[in-house]
Design a protein around this motif. Structure first.
Motif, mmCIF file in Angstrom:
data_model
loop_
_atom_site.group_PDB
_atom_site.id
_atom_site.type_symbol
_atom_site.label_atom_id
_atom_site.label_comp_id
_atom_site.label_asym_id
_atom_site.label_seq_id
_atom_site.Cartn_x
_atom_site.Cartn_y
_atom_site.Cartn_z
ATOM 1 N N ARG A 61 0.863 -1.172 0.000
ATOM 2 C CA ARG A 61 0.000 0.000 0.000
ATOM 3 C C ARG A 61 0.899 1.220 0.000
ATOM 4 N NH1 ARG A 61 -2.285 -2.518 4.455
ATOM 5 N NH2 ARG A 61 -1.647 -0.787 5.792
ATOM 6 N N LEU A 62 0.630 2.149 -0.880
ATOM 7 C CA LEU A 62 1.413 3.381 -0.976
ATOM 8 C C LEU A 62 0.455 4.559 -0.930
ATOM 9 C CD1 LEU A 62 4.163 4.778 -1.460
ATOM 10 C CD2 LEU A 62 3.692 4.602 -3.916
ATOM 11 N N ALA A 63 0.724 5.491 -0.035
ATOM 12 C CA ALA A 63 -0.127 6.668 0.110
ATOM 13 C C ALA A 63 0.727 7.920 0.113
ATOM 14 C CB ALA A 63 -0.943 6.596 1.396
ATOM 15 N N ALA A 64 0.215 8.963 -0.530
ATOM 16 C CA ALA A 64 0.860 10.280 -0.526
ATOM 17 C C ALA A 64 -0.165 11.307 -0.068
ATOM 18 C CB ALA A 64 1.390 10.636 -1.909
ATOM 19 N N LEU A 65 0.247 12.183 0.841
ATOM 20 C CA LEU A 65 -0.647 13.208 1.383
ATOM 21 C C LEU A 65 -0.017 14.572 1.166
ATOM 22 C CD1 LEU A 65 -3.242 13.852 2.994
ATOM 23 C CD2 LEU A 65 -1.857 13.707 5.075
ATOM 24 N N TRP A 66 -0.775 15.476 0.542
ATOM 25 C CA TRP A 66 -0.309 16.830 0.245
ATOM 26 C C TRP A 66 -1.235 17.823 0.934
ATOM 27 C CZ3 TRP A 66 -1.154 19.666 -5.039
ATOM 28 C CH2 TRP A 66 -0.525 20.919 -4.994
#
Length: 561
Positions: A86-91
């Motif tokens: 699982r890969l998540a990016a938060l901006w």
């Protein structure tokens, strides 16, 4: 829009401030079974401090098999492998707006099925070929959330794809297809779905709280099946099918605090569904079924909740809600026989209807002893109308039938106690499921159990935090019971399962950057039947069971960075 609710799993969001990483490795030894092990990696990395971060979870697991098959000279067959990430990016776009992107992928491969023949014992069976299966899933999503001042906005777009491939031993059913000898039944499934959803939620600071939104989805399921003798030769039976489902819905609910103690919530979902099906099947060189059809439906699913706070510690509530599921078509699942018209002959019919589930619940939530003890309890009644159920024909081919109206009356309770070093949790569920009004065109009797609904389940978990050699440590024990249930395929075939205990003892110690955990599962070494249906061509011919994993010991070591 689901028939009975949605289980929502919320993964941890990336941390915009702190870097962290953890690597875990474990090994499992199973009595009278094959070994297993796993490796897991978690990394959280801020790329722009307080603005942009990513979080990665990656894992690989090997699961040992436990079933022996002397006919194929196999010991501990059913070994499985699970790999994924699982890969998540938060901006943090602005102080009030965030954009999150997620990707998930998982592959599960099993070299053989894991059921046994009851006449041979808990962990033994005799097949003519191995039954391998593969399951691959990928998903991507983007979520924008923001504060508009007068409401919070959340917009999500997602895409998933799912591949499932499998083989079962069809030797005992090959005669119905005009063949003989060893044969396999191979299936492939490709599922893809795209969804869009947007919702506005009011600030949670007034007497009226509301939510309104819209949803649309596009879903496609392509599948093939072939029954083929081993060795040279063409398949005895082949089928292909494609289903396309599109759904549009608008939904909303509002909660009005009439007084500080009394609240009413009213909501609903208006939906439109379209199902398109194309299917073709043949036996040898002869087409046995060719079909194209479409069905459109729409409806409204309401929800009402009434809550009354007797005190700061006790809340009572009553709730009513409805779920739905679309109808569709049978195709290719009736070898050399036409689908009769409704009311003319027994099911399967060409078209099966949608079903709906209406549930009523009255319950209470309590927070006692300075909120150290939280309790929830409820009585409920579920009315399931026009039950849509997957069935197996005499030739081993699947179809869907409407088997009638059912009802389940029950009681559930859960409690959690946390004080000092102690943590105790318990839950209980009692069901009384039955088919109240069978469909006259399907051979089940009134009072038959609903498929797969256990009559009783209970679990207790106890954990004690302590100190060992000056380091934080814990010990825990979990014990559960899964009650009996049945899978009534017809009046004469209704395999039972369940009726077994579950248990796990664990202990762990935290050594700063390192931690160690040991778990012992199935302390009584029980072999209860967790699921008794694994091959449609064995139904009514062999009594099968999928046993619990024998007593197993897992040792786990973790390193934090």
């Amino acid at each position: 829009g689901s028939i009975g609710g949605v289980l929502k799993l919320v993964t941890r969001a990336p941390d915009l401030t702190n870097f962290s990483a953890e690597l875990t490795a474990s090994g499992t030894a199973t009595l009278t079974g094959g070994p297993g092990g796993a490796a897991d990696l978690v990394v959280n990395a801020p790329l722009l401090q307080d603005r942009l971060a990513v979080r990665l979870v990656a894992y690989s697991e090997t699961m040992g098999g436990v079933v022996d098959d002397p006919a194929l000279d196999l010991t501990n067959t059913g070994r499985g492998y699970r790999d994924g990430y699982r890969l998540a990016a938060l901006w943090q776009v602005t102080p009030g707006w965030t954009l999150r992107a997620d990707a998930i992928s998982q592959t599960v491969r099993v070299d053989d099925s894991q059921y046994a023949f009851e006449e041979l014992g808990d962990f033994e069976r005799t097949l003519n070929l191995r039954e391998s299966h593969a399951n691959e899933f990928e998903g991507y999503s983007f979520t924008l959330t923001g504060d508009l001042g007068w409401a919070d906005l959340k917009v999500t777009a997602s895409r998933q794809s799912h591949e499932l491939d499998g083989r079962v031993d069809a030797t005992l059913g090959v005669g119905a297809f005009g063949g003989s000898g060893t044969a396999g039944y191979d299936t492939t499934n490709h599922i893809s779905a795209t969804e869009y959803e947007g919702a506005l939620t009011s600030p949670d600071n007034g007497s009226l709280i509301w939510l309104v939104g819209g949803f649309m989805s596009d879903y496609t399921h392509d599948r093939t099946a072939a029954l083929t003798p081993l060795g040279p030769g063409a398949p005895l039976y082949q089928a292909s099918r494609s289903d396309h489902v599109d759904e549009y819905a608008i939904f909303g609910e509002a909660t009005w605090a009439i007084t500080p103690q009394f609240r009413v919530t009213v909501g609903g979902r208006f939906f439109r569904l379209g199902v398109d099906t194309q299917a073709l099947s043949n036996r040898g060189a002869f087409i046995t079924d060719s079909f194209e059809g479409e069905v459109r439906s729409q409806g409204f699913a309401p929800k009402v909740v009434v809550e009354y706070r007797l005190s700061d510690q006790i809340l009572i509530y009553a709730e009513g809600s409805e779920g739905y599921r679309a109808g569709g078509f049978n195709a290719g699942g009736r070898l050399l026989a036409a689908f009769p018209a409704p009311g003319v002959g027994p099911q399967p019919y060409r078209r099966f209807s949608g079903d709906e589930l209406v549930s009523y619940e009255i319950g209470a939530r309590l927070a006692l002893f300075d909120r150290a003890l939280a309790v929830r309890m409820a009585i409920f009644e579920v009315e399931w109308r026009g039950i849509q159920s997957d069935r197996i024909g005499a030739d081993g081919l699947p179809f869907t039938a409407n088997i009638g109206d059912g009802r389940n009356i029950g009681f559930e309770a859960e409690a959690a106690y946390r004080r000092g070093p102690w943590r105790v949790e318990a839950n209980l569920l009692i069901n009384d499921p039955e088919l109240v009004s069978p469909d006259p065109s399907y051979p089940l009797e009134a009072g038959s159990p609903l498929p797969g609904v256990a009559d009783f389940t209970a679990n207790v978990f106890v954990r004690r935090d302590l100190s060992a050699f000056g380091n934080p440590a814990f010990v825990s024990l979990a014990i559960g019971y899964v009650g009996s249930s049945e899978l009534p395929f017809n009046a004469n075939v209704s395999p039972a399962m369940g009726g077994y205990m579950t248990s796990e003892a664990a202990a762990g110690i935290d050594l700063g950057d390192w931690s160690l955990v040991g778990r012992l599962v199935n302390l009584a070494d029980q072999s209860g039947d967790t699921f008794n249906y694994g091959n449609p061509f064995l139904l009514g011919k062999e009594e099968v069971s999928t046993p619990q994993l024998p007593i197993s010991l897992t040792l786990q070591v973790s390193r934090r960075f």
